[in-house]
Design a protein around this motif. Structure first.
Motif, short mmCIF file in Angstrom:
data_model
loop_
_atom_site.label_atom_id
_atom_site.label_comp_id
_atom_site.label_asym_id
_atom_site.label_seq_id
_atom_site.Cartn_x
_atom_site.Cartn_y
_atom_site.Cartn_z
N PRO A 107 0.84 -1.21 0.00
CA PRO A 107 0.00 0.00 0.00
C PRO A 107 0.87 1.26 0.00
CG PRO A 107 -0.64 -1.53 1.74
CD PRO A 107 0.66 -2.01 1.22
N ALA A 125 -8.44 2.32 3.34
CA ALA A 125 -7.31 1.51 2.89
C ALA A 125 -7.75 0.19 2.26
CB ALA A 125 -6.37 1.23 4.06
N ASN A 126 -9.04 -0.15 2.34
CA ASN A 126 -9.53 -1.38 1.71
C ASN A 126 -9.86 -1.19 0.23
OD1 ASN A 126 -9.46 -3.00 4.10
ND2 ASN A 126 -11.29 -1.93 4.82
N LYS A 175 -3.52 0.40 -3.36
CA LYS A 175 -3.47 -0.70 -2.40
C LYS A 175 -2.35 -1.67 -2.75
CE LYS A 175 -6.45 -4.18 -0.22
NZ LYS A 175 -7.82 -4.77 -0.19
#
Length: 338
Positions: A107, A125-126, A175
């Protein structure tokens, strides 16, 4: 999380100030632009930063010998490992990023270092990726994104017809940095260029075509540091934010002799003010002397001597000497007007 900052451009629009100092290291309210940028990103991603990688230009393009040390210190102050890479030749946004391929994994946030922002969103962040955008009045001057059901469906460069008013400000989250690296490698291996450069937008299109879903990160304020007037205005806005946050940016080591400081201002260490009114919205770097002057809405760097001046909307570089009658000036490092 990693932050990767391509900053190899020579900053020609901000000359003469960038003849001796790279634009991202230009100091705004006491901190280099690039330091404020990574601090703002850190507040948005809201998680620990493992590494900050900087891509700079070669010494022949005006990057001084102490650039690497300065950048490593910025990373250290944020508790991150610092890495510095050199882009020897300007071959586009994707090529700049590929110069840091050893750090382009996992990431990461990619931020091109010619802008500052303020935002109140937190990064998801997903998501496969995110693109920082700002609503603008005239989207024809920018690259923009088109949205459907909250996801980005298209990237359009300087649209001639209205399709969106969400301008891309040059900050991205991925990501899977490894995937980005592989796509840039493909561009380079197959010499796939646009206008003789390898462009990150081509990578974004490929990732989207392969099923990656990008979301927007909408910023409230987008501050430009490309030219003199916008940079002075950015200094003003940053001083306002610092003042509203309750931060006093006037050093206790300032010497005041029959002088007044009207907040908000940044005044560095060992600054001497004699028979002078400073502010509002003025930054003055350390070891400077200002005498018999009135200064408002201006950005003044370190070791400067100013006398008999009435300045507004001024930008003055390091080690400059100014004794004059002008009001709106742009003076580079080591310049004398007396």
């Amino acid at each position: 999380m990693k932050i990767i900052v391509p900053m190899a451009g020579i900053g020609s629009r901000l000359r003469p100030h960038t003849l001796t100092v790279p634009k991202p290291l230009t100091v705004i309210a006491g901190k280099p632009i690039v330091q404020r940028l990574v601090e703002d990103i850190a507040s948005v991603i809201d998680q620990s930063i493992k590494e900050i990688a900087f891509i700079i230009g070669p010494a022949k393009k005006g990057f001084p010998a102490n650039t690497e040390a300065t950048l490593l210190q910025i990373a250290k102050e944020l508790g991150a490992k610092g890495s510095v890479y050199v882009q020897e030749e300007a071959l586009g946004t994707a090529h700049a990023l590929f110069c840091a391929k050893e750090s382009l994994s996992g990431p990461c946030v990619v931020a091109y270092a010619d802008t500052l922002f303020k935002a109140d969103f937190k990064l998801d962040a997903n998501a496969d990726g995110a693109i920082w955008v700002k609503q603008v009045a005239d989207p024809s001057a920018f690259g923009v994104v088109k949205l459907e059901e909250g996801f980005i469906t298209d990237f359009i460069e300087k649209p001639t017809k209205f399709v969106s008013d969400l301008a891309i400000i040059g900050i991205y989250y991925f990501k899977d940095g490894d995937r980005v690296r592989e796509e840039i490698q493909y561009l380079i291996d197959n010499d796939l260029r646009e206008n003789n450069e390898y462009q990150l937008t081509n990578v974004l299109e490929t990732l989207k075509s392969d099923g990656a879903k990008f979301i927007p990160g909408t910023v409230n304020i987008w501050m430009d540091c490309g030219k003199k007037d916008p940079t002075v205005d950015t200094n003003k806005q940053v001083l306002q934010f610092e003042h509203q946050a309750g931060n006093n940016l006037v050093s206790e080591e300032v010497i005041l002799e029959n002088s007044e400081i009207i907040q908000p201002c940044y005044i560095g260490k060992n600054v001497v003010l004699k028979n002078t009114k400073i502010g509002p919205f003025v930054s003055i770097g350390e070891n400077s002397v200002v005498e018999n002057s009135t200064i408002t809405n201006s950005l003044i760097q370190t070791n400067v001597t100013i006398t008999n001046a009435n300045l507004d909307n001024a930008m003055i570089g390091n080690h400059a000497v100014f004794n004059g009658k002008f009001t709106s000036v742009s003076i580079g490092d080591y310049t004398e007007l007396s």
